[in-house]
Each structure stands twice: as structure tokens, then as C-alpha cells.
Motif scaffolding. Structure first.
Motif: not given
Length: 309
Positions: A1-2, A13, A17, A39, A45, A47, A79, A82-85
């Protein structure tokens, strides 16, 4: 996760989201329903937009600590989902002073370039909390992004809420809190140097600060430990003490965890400790020998509970 700490100057990038937006203190089952709705809302993505510090800490700075999670603990939980941002926006007078339309334009559209936003039905935003979920829906149509309003959910009798979880933890009801959270309540953070009395007693501990958090009932807990960084990374079991250590005339709340059958060095590493079951309140003993004898009993009981979970 970022993790992104601003809405300005993001790389391409990190934009575009589908996001869930809220404070998400505790990341309980109600919060998870908002994240799951985000989701499912768009092919983009996933976020989460949240705020640091918590707005309540800004507007009620003199109030007792109320947070179930610090920023690190919340990020770790998101995280796992499954959160990406994670857009952890700095909450200050500038952000607080934006009118709802300005927040949408400057933060959501120009800053984050969101594709879709999901919020809970009770969500409010903008100056003096003047924007509602319905306001966001109207502004989404105007600015070209989708909005989902996730209904509040509960157990059939009450809605899931951070307030109910705080009450359960205050009363030492870790398992009731877990049912509302959907996960064990955890305290996350860096392992700090302490006075090392536990080592002298045969019970070395990993010490962590708990300032700024709503504190569960003081006492001894059976715990699960995840070491998140360093060469000893992995999952362990143990027993922990939360409180002021009356045996040693302490007055500042501290959280110290003894990890079963562990020999490594964790200073400076980050750990996550889950409170599984409250064993007993803090006590003052007549001697160190009596304290160690009780610690032996606590450890045996904790091993039994954790083996049967």
C-alpha cells in the motif's frame, strides 16, 4: 500500500482511484462495508481518504484521548484489507476552512482525480461540517465522478460504532470489541527502551507508547504479536501489561509485552499487538517473588487461552 500525505503534486499513477472517505477510527465492520462498497464501485485502484490528525483532535484539543488507532495502526489495518492507496490528508485550518464545493474541486477533483467516492450515510465534510453525503452526490454529478452512499450497518440491534467499541474496551471486553471490529483490537508502534525491570525478573518485554489513544481497561492481557519489521519479523504469542505498574510507583500509562519463547532484539522495530482476552487487573504485590509467581500464572493462563482460540 502506498501512503500519500497530501493531495497536491501526486504522480499520475496515484490519481484516478475509487475511494472510500472517512476517519475510519478502528476500521470496524461498518467502516469495512464502506470500503467494500468502494471496491465494487469502479474498475480502478482502491483508495482510502482519511485525515491526520483526526478532526476531533483539532476542534476538541483539550478532550481526553479517544482514538482507537494511531495513524500507523490504521494504515496497517487498511493494508490488510487490500487498500492500494491511502490518502492521509493533513487536517489543519486550511482544509477545515474549505467550503464543501471547494473541497470537492481542489482536493477530490484537481488533487486526487477520483473516479468514484463512497461514504457512510452519516458522513459530513467541509467548513463547519456543512456538507452531507447528499451534498457530495450532487457535487459528484457536477464534477463528473460517481458517489455511493453506504448504509449504516449493525448487529441487528445496534449500529457498529467506535463509541460502542470504546465502551467494550474500557470494560475489558476484548472479545465483544472484536465482534464489532471484525478483528482484534491492536496497539501498533515502535519498540522503545524501557527500564528493563522485566528482563531482571525473567520476563523481558517490548515496550510501546500509548499516548493519544483511548486506553482499554488497565491490566494483564493474553495477546497475539506481529513483528512487522526487522530480522525477527513474524507472528508470536504472549502476555502484556497495560497500565501504570503500581508495583513500581508508576504514573504514566505504558504498554509492555512479553513474547513467549523469544530471544531476539526488537528495539526500534515496529510491532502490532492484539488484545485477545483480559486476564486480571493491575495489582501491587508484597514482594517481587509474589509478582513473579503471579506472572507465571498469567503466562500459563494466556498460553491456554491462545492455544484454544
Amino acid at each position: 500500500m502506498r501512503i500519500h500525505h497530501d493531495w497536491k503534486g501526486l504522480p499520475l499513477d496515484a490519481r484516478g482511484a475509487t475511494v472510500a472517505m472517512g476517519n475510519f477510527d478502528g476500521v470496524h465492520l461498518g467502516h469495512r462495508s464502506v470500503i467494500d462498497a468502494a471496491r465494487a464501485a469502479a474498475d480502478a485502484p482502491l483508495g482510502v481518504i482519511t485525515f491526520e490528525p483526526h478532526p476531533r483532535e483539532v476542534f476538541q484539543s483539550g478532550a481526553p484521548p479517544f482514538r482507537l488507532m494511531n495513524a500507523e495502526s490504521r494504515a496497517n489495518r487498511l493494508a490488510r484489507l487490500g487498500v492500494e492507496h491511502l490518502y492521509q490528508l493533513p487536517f489543519d485550518t486550511v482544509l477545515a476552512g474549505l467550503a464543501p464545493e471547494d473541497f470537492v474541486r481542489e482536493v477530490l477533483v484537481e488533487g486526487l482525480g477520483v473516479r468514484h467516492v463512497t461514504v457512510g450515510a452519516d458522513f459530513c465534510f467541509g467548513r463547519k461540517r456543512s456538507g452531507t453525503a447528499q451534498t457530495l452526490t450532487s457535487l459528484g454529478r457536477e464534477f463528473g465522478f460517481g458517489v455511493t452512499i453506504a448504509p449504516l450497518i449493525g448487529d441487528g440491534q445496534n449500529e457498529y460504532s467506535s463509541t460502542a467499541i470504546r465502551t467494550a474496551l474500557t470494560e475489558g471486553r476484548s472479545r465483544d470489541a472484536e465482534r464489532m471490529l471484525g478483528h482484534w483490537h491492536r496497539i501498533d508502534g515502535e519498540v522503545l527502551h524501557g527500564d528493563k525491570r522485566g528482563r531482571d525478573l525473567g520476563y523481558p518485554t517490548a515496550n510501546m507508547a500509548v499516548n493519544g489513544l483511548h486506553l482499554p481497561r488497565f491490566g494483564i492481557y493474553a495477546v497475539l504479536i506481529d513483528v512487522l519489521t526487522g530480522p525477527e519479523r513474524g507472528s508470536y504469542t504472549g502476555v502484556a501489561n497495560l497500565g501504570v505498574r503500581p508495583m513500581f510507583a508508576g504514573d504514566v500509562p505504558n504498554f509492555e509485552t512479553h513474547i513467549f519463547d523469544f530471544k531476539g532484539d526488537l528495539y526500534g522495530e515496529h510491532v502490532s499487538v492484539a488484545l485477545v482476552e483480559f486476564l486480571r487487573p493491575e495489582m501491587k504485590f508484597d514482594s517481587l517473588e509474589a509478582l513473579v509467581a503471579q506472572m507465571d500464572q498469567d503466562s500459563a493462563k494466556a498460553r491456554e487461552i491462545l492455544a484454544a482460540r
